[in-house]
Design a protein around this motif. Structure first.
Motif, short mmCIF file in Angstrom:
data_model
loop_
_atom_site.label_atom_id
_atom_site.label_comp_id
_atom_site.label_asym_id
_atom_site.label_seq_id
_atom_site.Cartn_x
_atom_site.Cartn_y
_atom_site.Cartn_z
N GLN A 1 -30.00 -50.59 23.56
CA GLN A 1 -28.63 -50.11 23.74
C GLN A 1 -28.22 -49.33 22.51
O GLN A 1 -28.37 -49.78 21.38
CB GLN A 1 -27.68 -51.28 23.96
N THR B 1 -23.77 -46.25 30.61
CA THR B 1 -23.10 -47.47 31.07
C THR B 1 -21.77 -47.68 30.38
O THR B 1 -21.69 -47.60 29.14
CB THR B 1 -24.00 -48.70 30.81
N LEU C 1 -20.35 -54.62 33.41
CA LEU C 1 -20.98 -53.36 33.06
C LEU C 1 -20.92 -52.44 34.27
O LEU C 1 -21.22 -52.87 35.39
CB LEU C 1 -22.44 -53.58 32.65
N MET D 1 -22.48 -49.07 35.81
CA MET D 1 -23.56 -48.10 35.67
C MET D 1 -23.07 -46.73 36.15
O MET D 1 -22.98 -46.46 37.34
CB MET D 1 -24.79 -48.57 36.45
N HIS E 1 -29.65 -54.55 33.84
CA HIS E 1 -28.20 -54.61 33.60
C HIS E 1 -27.62 -55.96 34.04
O HIS E 1 -26.70 -56.47 33.40
CB HIS E 1 -27.49 -53.47 34.31
N ARG F 1 -28.40 -58.23 31.27
CA ARG F 1 -27.57 -57.91 30.11
C ARG F 1 -26.15 -58.44 30.29
O ARG F 1 -25.55 -59.00 29.36
CB ARG F 1 -27.54 -56.39 29.87
N VAL G 1 -21.79 -56.56 37.55
CA VAL G 1 -22.38 -55.26 37.31
C VAL G 1 -21.90 -54.35 38.44
O VAL G 1 -22.19 -54.60 39.62
CB VAL G 1 -23.92 -55.31 37.28
#
Length: 259
Positions: free
Chosen positions: A99, A172, A179, A181, A203, A206, A215
């Motif tokens: 990242q 992102t 998050l 995308m 993701h 994460r 997400v």
């Protein structure tokens, strides 16, 4: 532009244009500008309402007599990869994701250009130059990150903690609850890796590690080859007129709106 106009969003409606996802249909979008000190809060609020971000614009479909575009968000903590997803993760065990701040590079653009030429040569982004790409990455008034995915190289990882050859990139947004995308692309010669799917799986992991519940994948469009795949990441929530509705791992839609 006055401070009042920067802090008070104004919404606009586009003219109809051919739909890029469903043949024979036309699309319209409602949009507003994400600028000023409150852009992050506004982006959060609008994303919860089904908007997507493109540079400093937030938009959502406002099509006449069509509601095929459905906002979806994966429930990160409850997601359990299927057998096929586990195979994709294993296939990419040699990939390391890093990242970074949202800064464009020529290395990223090289893959972006190859990706468009191979997979979207007739799309709306086909003519994007390196300056257009730089604007896509940098023109953001919200918290945005670049995640670079590199093929793991033993010597390179030992030296600097990252991989070697860049194979995929995700742009992102970091929201208060997840998050989002915004856009992702990958080296087309590596298509057998299913890198698009792998980036979504990464993701989800994460978000879980960061304590974020969702997400956001953008729009799921049933019947669209380009967008239908998003419905595979279950359990997820889909935005209906009454609110976010849960779709569990069996594909069953629960009728109670979700918070």
């Amino acid at each position: 532009m006055t401070q009042h106009s920067r802090d008070t969003p104004q919404f606009y409606l586009t003219a109809p244009s051919p739909c890029p996802y469903l043949a024979g249909r036309h699309e319209r979008k409602v949009f507003t500008h994400l600028v000023g000190d409150k852009a992050g809060d506004l982006n959060d609020l609008l994303t919860h309402g089904g908007f997507r971000r493109s540079q400093s614009i937030a938009y959502r479909p406002a099509c006449d007599q069509c509601r095929a575009c459905v906002s979806v968000r994966v429930i990160a903590n409850e997601f359990r990869p299927s057998r096929s997803f586990r195979k994709i993760m294993a296939r990419n065990a040699d990939i390391v994701g890093e990242q970074r701040s949202a800064v464009p590079t020529s290395e990223q653009y090289s893959i972006f250009r190859a990706y468009l030429d191979q997979r979207h040569r007739h799309g709306g982004m086909a003519d994007m130059t390196v300056l257009d790409y730089a604007m896509m990455v940098e023109d953001s008034h919200v918290e945005t990150r670049i995640i670079e995915y590199r093929r793991r190289d033993g010597d390179a990882v030992a030296a600097n903690g990252r991989g070697n050859d860049l194979v995929a990139v995700a742009l992102t947004d970091v929201l208060s609850d997840g998050l989002s995308m915004v856009y992702s692309f990958f080296e087309p010669s590596e298509e057998n890796r299913s890198l698009g799917t792998y980036m979504i799986l990464d993701h989800i992991n994460r978000a879980r590690r960061q304590g974020l519940p969702y997400v956001y994948l953008g729009y799921w469009i049933e019947g669209s080859k380009k967008m239908d795949y998003k419905g595979r990441f279950l359990p997820q929530q889909r935005l209906a007129p009454s609110g976010w509705m849960r779709v569990d791992a069996s594909g069953e839609t629960l009728t109670e709106p979700q918070d």
